[in-house]
Design a protein around this motif. Structure first.
Motif, mmCIF file in Angstrom:
data_model
loop_
_atom_site.group_PDB
_atom_site.id
_atom_site.type_symbol
_atom_site.label_atom_id
_atom_site.label_comp_id
_atom_site.label_asym_id
_atom_site.label_seq_id
_atom_site.Cartn_x
_atom_site.Cartn_y
_atom_site.Cartn_z
ATOM 1 N N PRO A 137 -17.479 10.818 -13.550
ATOM 2 C CA PRO A 137 -18.034 9.864 -12.579
ATOM 3 C C PRO A 137 -19.505 9.580 -12.865
ATOM 4 O O PRO A 137 -20.368 9.674 -11.985
ATOM 5 C CB PRO A 137 -17.837 10.599 -11.246
ATOM 6 N N THR A 138 -19.789 9.242 -14.130
ATOM 7 C CA THR A 138 -21.155 8.969 -14.560
ATOM 8 C C THR A 138 -21.210 7.621 -15.268
ATOM 9 O O THR A 138 -20.185 7.098 -15.718
ATOM 10 C CB THR A 138 -21.661 10.062 -15.526
ATOM 11 N N ALA A 139 -22.408 7.078 -15.379
ATOM 12 C CA ALA A 139 -22.633 5.863 -16.170
ATOM 13 C C ALA A 139 -24.022 5.972 -16.784
ATOM 14 O O ALA A 139 -24.947 6.471 -16.140
ATOM 15 C CB ALA A 139 -22.527 4.612 -15.307
ATOM 16 N N MET A 140 -24.151 5.506 -18.036
ATOM 17 C CA MET A 140 -25.416 5.667 -18.735
ATOM 18 C C MET A 140 -26.022 4.331 -19.135
ATOM 19 O O MET A 140 -25.321 3.461 -19.663
ATOM 20 C CB MET A 140 -25.258 6.554 -19.974
ATOM 21 N N VAL A 141 -27.316 4.199 -18.888
ATOM 22 C CA VAL A 141 -28.109 3.063 -19.367
ATOM 23 C C VAL A 141 -28.848 3.526 -20.617
ATOM 24 O O VAL A 141 -29.653 4.452 -20.563
ATOM 25 C CB VAL A 141 -29.114 2.593 -18.308
ATOM 26 N N LEU B 248 -19.979 0.022 -11.382
ATOM 27 C CA LEU B 248 -18.919 1.029 -11.501
ATOM 28 C C LEU B 248 -19.008 2.082 -10.394
ATOM 29 O O LEU B 248 -18.116 2.926 -10.288
ATOM 30 C CB LEU B 248 -18.994 1.709 -12.870
ATOM 31 N N GLU B 249 -20.092 2.021 -9.628
ATOM 32 C CA GLU B 249 -20.313 2.957 -8.528
ATOM 33 C C GLU B 249 -20.168 4.410 -8.983
ATOM 34 O O GLU B 249 -19.405 5.203 -8.406
ATOM 35 C CB GLU B 249 -19.361 2.652 -7.362
ATOM 36 N N PRO B 250 -20.929 4.792 -10.025
ATOM 37 C CA PRO B 250 -20.846 6.173 -10.492
ATOM 38 C C PRO B 250 -21.480 7.128 -9.491
ATOM 39 O O PRO B 250 -22.360 6.749 -8.708
ATOM 40 C CB PRO B 250 -21.650 6.138 -11.793
ATOM 41 N N LYS B 251 -21.060 8.367 -9.544
ATOM 42 C CA LYS B 251 -21.707 9.383 -8.713
ATOM 43 C C LYS B 251 -23.079 9.747 -9.279
ATOM 44 O O LYS B 251 -23.999 10.061 -8.521
ATOM 45 C CB LYS B 251 -20.821 10.634 -8.634
ATOM 46 N N ILE B 252 -23.175 9.726 -10.613
ATOM 47 C CA ILE B 252 -24.431 10.086 -11.278
ATOM 48 C C ILE B 252 -24.807 8.963 -12.244
ATOM 49 O O ILE B 252 -24.009 8.597 -13.115
ATOM 50 C CB ILE B 252 -24.313 11.410 -12.067
ATOM 51 N N LEU B 253 -26.016 8.412 -12.104
ATOM 52 C CA LEU B 253 -26.531 7.405 -13.024
ATOM 53 C C LEU B 253 -27.456 8.093 -14.024
ATOM 54 O O LEU B 253 -28.380 8.823 -13.634
ATOM 55 C CB LEU B 253 -27.287 6.321 -12.267
ATOM 56 N N LEU B 254 -27.208 7.867 -15.313
ATOM 57 C CA LEU B 254 -27.993 8.472 -16.378
ATOM 58 C C LEU B 254 -28.771 7.377 -17.101
ATOM 59 O O LEU B 254 -28.215 6.323 -17.424
ATOM 60 C CB LEU B 254 -27.088 9.208 -17.362
ATOM 61 N N MET B 255 -30.054 7.636 -17.383
ATOM 62 C CA MET B 255 -30.889 6.637 -18.041
ATOM 63 C C MET B 255 -31.653 7.306 -19.175
ATOM 64 O O MET B 255 -32.454 8.219 -18.945
ATOM 65 C CB MET B 255 -31.851 5.983 -17.043
ATOM 66 N N ASP B 256 -31.394 6.858 -20.411
ATOM 67 C CA ASP B 256 -31.989 7.480 -21.596
ATOM 68 C C ASP B 256 -33.109 6.604 -22.143
ATOM 69 O O ASP B 256 -32.873 5.693 -22.919
ATOM 70 C CB ASP B 256 -30.912 7.713 -22.663
ATOM 71 N N GLU B 257 -34.334 6.883 -21.704
ATOM 72 C CA GLU B 257 -35.519 6.118 -22.108
ATOM 73 C C GLU B 257 -35.238 4.619 -22.083
ATOM 74 O O GLU B 257 -35.421 3.925 -23.097
ATOM 75 C CB GLU B 257 -35.997 6.570 -23.491
ATOM 76 N N LYS C 198 -33.149 3.785 -4.804
ATOM 77 C CA LYS C 198 -33.305 4.140 -3.396
ATOM 78 C C LYS C 198 -32.360 3.318 -2.517
ATOM 79 O O LYS C 198 -31.796 3.827 -1.541
ATOM 80 C CB LYS C 198 -34.759 3.926 -2.957
ATOM 81 N N THR C 199 -32.193 2.034 -2.873
ATOM 82 C CA THR C 199 -31.298 1.177 -2.098
ATOM 83 C C THR C 199 -29.869 1.697 -2.147
ATOM 84 O O THR C 199 -29.163 1.752 -1.129
ATOM 85 C CB THR C 199 -31.346 -0.269 -2.628
ATOM 86 N N LEU C 200 -29.417 2.102 -3.337
ATOM 87 C CA LEU C 200 -28.052 2.577 -3.510
ATOM 88 C C LEU C 200 -27.892 4.040 -3.114
ATOM 89 O O LEU C 200 -26.769 4.499 -2.854
ATOM 90 C CB LEU C 200 -27.622 2.398 -4.971
ATOM 91 N N GLY C 201 -28.995 4.777 -3.109
ATOM 92 C CA GLY C 201 -28.916 6.210 -2.813
ATOM 93 C C GLY C 201 -28.175 6.989 -3.871
ATOM 94 O O GLY C 201 -27.566 8.021 -3.597
ATOM 95 N N ILE C 202 -28.252 6.524 -5.132
ATOM 96 C CA ILE C 202 -27.471 7.125 -6.200
ATOM 97 C C ILE C 202 -28.262 8.240 -6.890
ATOM 98 O O ILE C 202 -29.452 8.095 -7.189
ATOM 99 C CB ILE C 202 -27.041 6.043 -7.220
ATOM 100 N N THR C 203 -27.612 9.351 -7.117
ATOM 101 C CA THR C 203 -28.220 10.461 -7.835
ATOM 102 C C THR C 203 -28.471 10.033 -9.280
ATOM 103 O O THR C 203 -27.560 9.562 -9.960
ATOM 104 C CB THR C 203 -27.305 11.697 -7.795
ATOM 105 N N THR C 204 -29.712 10.206 -9.755
ATOM 106 C CA THR C 204 -30.109 9.646 -11.054
ATOM 107 C C THR C 204 -30.856 10.671 -11.885
ATOM 108 O O THR C 204 -31.722 11.389 -11.376
ATOM 109 C CB THR C 204 -31.000 8.400 -10.850
ATOM 110 N N VAL C 205 -30.509 10.730 -13.172
ATOM 111 C CA VAL C 205 -31.230 11.553 -14.141
ATOM 112 C C VAL C 205 -31.815 10.613 -15.183
ATOM 113 O O VAL C 205 -31.089 9.842 -15.819
ATOM 114 C CB VAL C 205 -30.323 12.596 -14.812
#
Length: 346
Positions: free
Chosen positions: A76-80, A150-159, A181-188
């Protein structure tokens, strides 16, 4: 409720250890930055969270479920990514819709979600354009929208902003913070830019050589670095080898209390914690360079062979070649790779 718990995660390649055993808890809706220099292990750790790397050992728990050995499409993740990774032959709409199609959403749901995503990133009028017709910042917004629909539980962003110019990078990171903040999504969020981490993170995880050096809020990391590495890596810092003797350290005419056992240590002083004044003390420093940054003045001062970085107010009347006193108002002392004294705590 979307939480991420890393438990004793490690990664080795043959005889090389990329990630030493580490544990980290990230709370629901939290934006956490993994910060460190190249080779610190931050991107490897992010790829382990996303399923693009398999840990040698340890657990990756998302809402309590271990996904450490699940492929990316099963998580349940998605990466930028930094490179955007957009399909050049598809329109903006089609790029954002791609993952939704793979997951079997109806055409009506896909249209609704894509339009909502476009609105979220401010690209409502760009649905029919190709990526080649967009600016770098717009392409990165499409990449973000493609993930969040995709409404992931965890959003990942690599630089994600590393390839953009400074002005655009500053603007986009504020937009991403607002979206998060708007989505309240947990982000790394992985970055090697300390300004980026300090400006957007709820907490910062400082990494070096595959291990965690310190975890804390931006204010904690900046004001109370736990190790010499963190002190030197986050912001400007004067790091000076000293010797503790009779409860003091002496640096070229500057004597500072140090209630510690005698022996070598490292003094750490922020440029803004040094005050320049009239040269009426033993600590008379020569001003060798001045750089005006508009909101403040950065001064390089030489005192008995040591060079000090000093941050002075923009209204200060300071000239190169002048001789001024140098006094330290706040400092920390490190020994054996840890902080052993802070003047604020005395």
């Amino acid at each position: 409720m979307s939480t991420l718990d890393l438990i004793d995660v490690t990664k080795t390649y043959s005889i090389v250890t990329a990630i030493e055993p580490l544990s980290l808890k990230i709370g629901d809706g939290e934006l956490v930055c993994l910060l460190g220099p190249s080779g610190s292990g931050k991107s490897t750790l992010l790829r382990i969270i996303g399923g693009f790397e398999t840990p040698t050992a340890g657990k990756v728990l998302i809402d309590g479920v271990d996904v450490a050995f699940d492929p990316p499409e099963k998580r349940p993740t998605a990466m930028v990514f930094q490179s955007h990774a957009l399909w050049q032959h598809m329109s903006v709409f089609e790029n954002i819709a791609f993952g939704l199609k793979l997951r079997g959403f109806s055409k009506a749901d896909i249209r609704r979600k894509v339009e909502a995503g476009l609105s979220l990133v401010g690209l409502q009028d760009y649905a029919n354009r190709r990526p080649s017709q967009l600016s770098g910042g717009q392409r990165q917004r499409v990449a973000i929208a493609r993930c969040v629909v995709l409404e992931p539980k965890i959003l990942l962003m690599d630089e994600p902003f590393a390839s953009l110019d400074q002005h655009l990078r500053d603007r986009l990171r504020e937009e991403v913070r607002q979206i998060q903040k708007t989505l309240g999504i947990t982000t790394v969020f992985v970055t090697h830019g300390q300004d980026e981490a300090l400006s957007v993170a709820d907490r910062i995880v400082v990494m070096s050589m595959g291990r965690i050096e310190q975890v804390g809020t931006p204010g904690e990391i900046y004001a109370t670095p736990a190790t010499p590495f963190v002190a030197g890596f986050i912001g400007d810092m004067n790091m000076v080898p000293v010797t503790v003797s009779n409860g003091f350290v002496d640096i070229g005419g500057i004597s500072l209390p140090a209630p510690l056992p005698e022996g070598p240590a490292t003094l750490a002083v922020r440029p803004e914690d040094i005050v320049l004044g009239k040269a009426d003390t033993a600590a008379a420093a020569n001003i060798i360079r001045i750089v005006n940054y508009g909101s403040f003045i950065k001064v390089t001062a030489s005192l008995n062979g040591l060079q000090w970085k000093v941050q002075a107010p923009k209204t200060a009347s300071i000239a190169e070649g002048a001789t001024l006193s140098l006094s330290v108002v706040r400092y920390q002392i490190f020994r054996d790779d840890r902080v052993v004294f802070r003047s604020d705590d005395a």
